[in-house]
Design an enzyme around this catalytic site. Structure first.
Site, PDB file in Angstrom:
ATOM      1  N   LYS A 276      36.190  30.104  45.409  1.00 28.68           N
ATOM      2  CA  LYS A 276      35.211  30.578  44.431  1.00 28.68           C
ATOM      3  C   LYS A 276      33.866  29.902  44.682  1.00 28.68           C
ATOM      4  CE  LYS A 276      38.449  31.233  40.555  1.00 28.68           C
ATOM      5  NZ  LYS A 276      38.285  32.678  40.339  1.00 28.68           N
ATOM      6  N   ARG A 350      48.866  36.167  39.116  1.00 28.33           N
ATOM      7  CA  ARG A 350      49.905  37.190  39.104  1.00 28.33           C
ATOM      8  C   ARG A 350      51.100  36.767  39.969  1.00 28.33           C
ATOM      9  NH1 ARG A 350      45.641  41.436  41.372  1.00 28.33           N
ATOM     10  NH2 ARG A 350      44.320  40.030  40.152  1.00 28.33           N
TER      11      ARG A 350
HETATM   12  N1  BES Z   1      41.561  32.698  36.977  1.00 27.96           N
HETATM   13  C1  BES Z   1      40.904  33.788  37.590  1.00 27.96           C
HETATM   14  C2  BES Z   1      40.357  34.805  36.583  1.00 27.96           C
HETATM   15  C3  BES Z   1      39.292  34.309  35.637  1.00 27.96           C
HETATM   16  C4  BES Z   1      37.950  34.394  35.983  1.00 27.96           C
HETATM   17  C5  BES Z   1      39.660  33.799  34.406  1.00 27.96           C
HETATM   18  C6  BES Z   1      36.998  33.920  35.088  1.00 27.96           C
HETATM   19  C7  BES Z   1      38.697  33.349  33.528  1.00 27.96           C
HETATM   20  C8  BES Z   1      37.359  33.407  33.869  1.00 27.96           C
HETATM   21  C9  BES Z   1      41.859  34.508  38.520  1.00 27.96           C
HETATM   22  O1  BES Z   1      42.793  33.725  39.158  1.00 27.96           O
HETATM   23  C10 BES Z   1      41.028  35.148  39.578  1.00 27.96           C
HETATM   24  O2  BES Z   1      40.431  34.455  40.327  1.00 27.96           O
HETATM   25  N2  BES Z   1      41.024  36.478  39.611  1.00 27.96           N
HETATM   26  C11 BES Z   1      40.273  37.209  40.564  1.00 27.96           C
HETATM   27  C12 BES Z   1      41.141  38.298  41.102  1.00 27.96           C
HETATM   28  C13 BES Z   1      40.563  39.004  42.299  1.00 27.96           C
HETATM   29  C14 BES Z   1      40.541  38.081  43.492  1.00 27.96           C
HETATM   30  C15 BES Z   1      41.401  40.217  42.592  1.00 27.96           C
HETATM   31  C16 BES Z   1      39.046  37.773  39.868  1.00 27.96           C
HETATM   32  O3  BES Z   1      39.140  38.178  38.704  1.00 27.96           O
HETATM   33  O4  BES Z   1      37.985  37.790  40.487  1.00 27.96           O
HETATM   34 MN    MN Z   2      42.093  32.884  40.964  1.00 26.87          MN
END
Ligand code: BES
Ligand code: MN
Ligand code: ZN
Length: 497
Positions: A276, A350
């Site tokens: 990230k 997931r």
């Molecule tokens: N934990 C994150 C989602 C999230 C983002 C929760 C901001 C709370 C605040 C999750 O693990 C994630 O990174 N999801 C990705 C999925 C994508 C790579 C398909 C996302 O939402 O960008």
């Molecule tokens: Mn994530």
């Protein structure tokens, strides 16, 4: 934390730091304590209303000093909005704001005269007041510069009879358990990730189990590998912190159904190798908010003793980009036997949920509810106002939406058309772990659904609601403890049948 109690008596006859009185927007008659107070203050309270300083708007708070005319030092008038629109959430918001003011001006002992209304039962009214008081007094503070304690020590709810006191007492008890559990979840979410590791999260669960007499099993990385939780294991590989699989079990009635509660327990989500941005990582210490809700709900359920069984499951790990980290292109064998093609290591929630849900199913849990800070897409879809609900059983989704209303945790049902599943088709495995940006919250839910099968299931994507960017009525900036009260109330409702 303040203590909420009930007392029978006259709020105006006792010396206290403050007496809280509710004011409706549309009710200018002012009877009861409000009228008596006004009289004792020579009609000065009415003047405030005439001058428009006190309107009774929901959330409004006005502090009036009694200047020696009455034993209580201050009167705190709090707006309740329109009397015809009063509900538990309005009470929580109104009292939440008032209590924040009490804590700002250093009030220690206060009394509250419950508003007269036929829109809420006395226990529900007392419960909402109690929840608001404890939630609004919460602070997470490890700063050496302040002691982090709210000033309010005791809030006494004024009852007019033994009977009303005992009815309110029931509400105070339930409200206290609900709010304390929520605040416990907030503490876990607000804790810095170097403190709240998977091991520490497991220790918290163990402590709850020991305190409340729950069965608790903490499984380590060897067990996770041996039983074949290949998805949870893969996510954990990039981290120096070992993963844990946490199981809490409440047995309230032999032979009754077992409700499964599953919570995403990523104690820090860096994104893994699909790293990230710095900004994207900021709130990722809270990527275990679902786990916090499960552990806190189990704590409350063990106190409330409903006649039903509950299995709480928490897969806990960091998601880090270490040298042994899992990679895009990897193919994982999950606990269910199904294989997953990794497209993006940041779609880790997931993966760990898949293994945990298979475990809950194996133990016979039904229905299964999960809470997870799963997708940024849910935030884009819903904004910071409500949680998204997804599931394989429309009736169950409706039930959860209703429970959310009951406890003041707004939930919105999202579409689950089967065609979304197509987006997860993989050339190399049974399923791939992302379906692209469009509809990202829905494809994430479908991924989990793949492992749920026929068991009635609801998934709560709490990414929109687990964190508050600012002070809002009874919440302060930071963790909200969302899903805790929905979980508890769902279990209580099911136990009542
Ligand atoms: N934990 C994150 C989602 C999230 C983002 C929760 C901001 C709370 C605040 C999750 O693990 C994630 O990174 N999801 C990705 C999925 C994508 C790579 C398909 C996302 O939402 O960008
Ligand atoms: Mn994530
Ligand atoms: Zn995550």
């Amino acid at each position: 934390m303040p203590q909420v109690t009930t007392v029978i008596g006259d709020a105006l006859a006792t010396e206290r730091d403050a007496v809280l009185l509710g004011v409706f927007e549309d009710d200018g008659r002012w009877t009861g304590t409000l009228a008596k107070t006004d009289k004792a203050l020579n009609g000065q309270l009415r003047k405030l209303r005439e001058w428009g300083e006190v309107k009774g708007k929901l959330g409004e708070v006005t502090v009036v000093h009694s200047l020696g005319l009455l034993p209580p030092r201050r009167l705190v008038l709090f707006g309740l909005g329109k009397s015809s629109e009063l509900d538990a959430e309005a009470v929580r918001r109104a009292v939440g704001n008032a209590v924040k003011t009490l804590n700002q001006i250093g009030v220690r002992h206060a009394a509250l005269v419950p508003p007269e209304t036929n829109r809420l039962t006395l226990p529900d009214l007392a419960r909402a007041i109690t929840e608001a008081t404890l939630l609004a007094s919460y602070r997470y503070s490890k700063k050496s510069s302040d002691d982090g304690k709210p000033s309010l020590e005791r809030l006494e709810l004024i009852a007019t009879s033994r009977r009303s006191a005992s009815e309110m007492g029931t509400g105070v008890q339930l409200g206290t358990v609900m709010a304390e559990a929520t605040n416990f979840a907030r503490d876990l979410v607000n804790a810095p990730p170097m403190e709240l590791t998977p091991t520490a999260l497991a220790e918290q669960a163990k402590a709850v189990a020991e305190k409340r007499g729950l069965d608790c099993e903490i499984y380590d990385e060897r067990w996770i590998e041996e039983v074949g939780m290949g998805a949870l294991r893969a996510v954990s590989l990039g981290s120096d912190q070992p993963p844990r699989f946490i199981v809490l079990r409440y047995e309230g009635k032999a032979g009754a159904p077992t409700i499964g509660l599953v919570g995403k327990g990523i104690t820090f989500d860096s994104g893994g190798l699909c790293l990230k941005t710095a900004e994207g990582m900021l709130e990722m210490k809270g990527d275990m908010a679902g786990a916090a809700a499960v552990i806190a709900a189990m704590d409350a359920i063990a106190q409330l003793q409903p006649a039903i069984n509950v299995l709480g499951c928490v897969p806990a790990t960091e998601n880090m980009p270490g040298g042994r980290a899992f990679k895009p292109g990897d193919i994982l064998r999950t606990y269910s036997g199904k294989t997953v093609e990794v497209i993006n290591t940041d779609a880790e929630g997931r993966l760990i949920l898949a293994d945990a849900i298979s475990y809950a199913k194996e133990k016979g849990a039904s229905p299964i509810l999960d809470a997870a800070t799963l997708t940024g897409a849910a935030i884009i879809a819903l904004g910071p106002i409500c949680t998204g609900a997804f599931g394989n059983d429309e009736q169950l989704v409706r039930e959860i939406v209703e429970v959310g209303k009951q406890v003041g945790e707004p939930i919105w049902a999202m579409p689950m058309f089967a065609d979304y599943r197509e987006l997860l088709k993989s050339d190399f495995a049974d399923i791939k772990n992302t379906g692209g940006r469009p509809g990202g919250a829905i494809t994430a839910a479908w991924f989990i659904g793949e492992f749920v099968g026929e068991t009635p299931w609801v998934h709560l994507d709490i990414a929109p609601t687990f964190w508050s960017d600012k002070d809002r009525h009874y919440f302060s900036k930071g963790a909200t403890g969302v899903a805790t009260r929905t979980f508890i109330q769902f279990v209580l409702n099911r136990a009542k049948g």
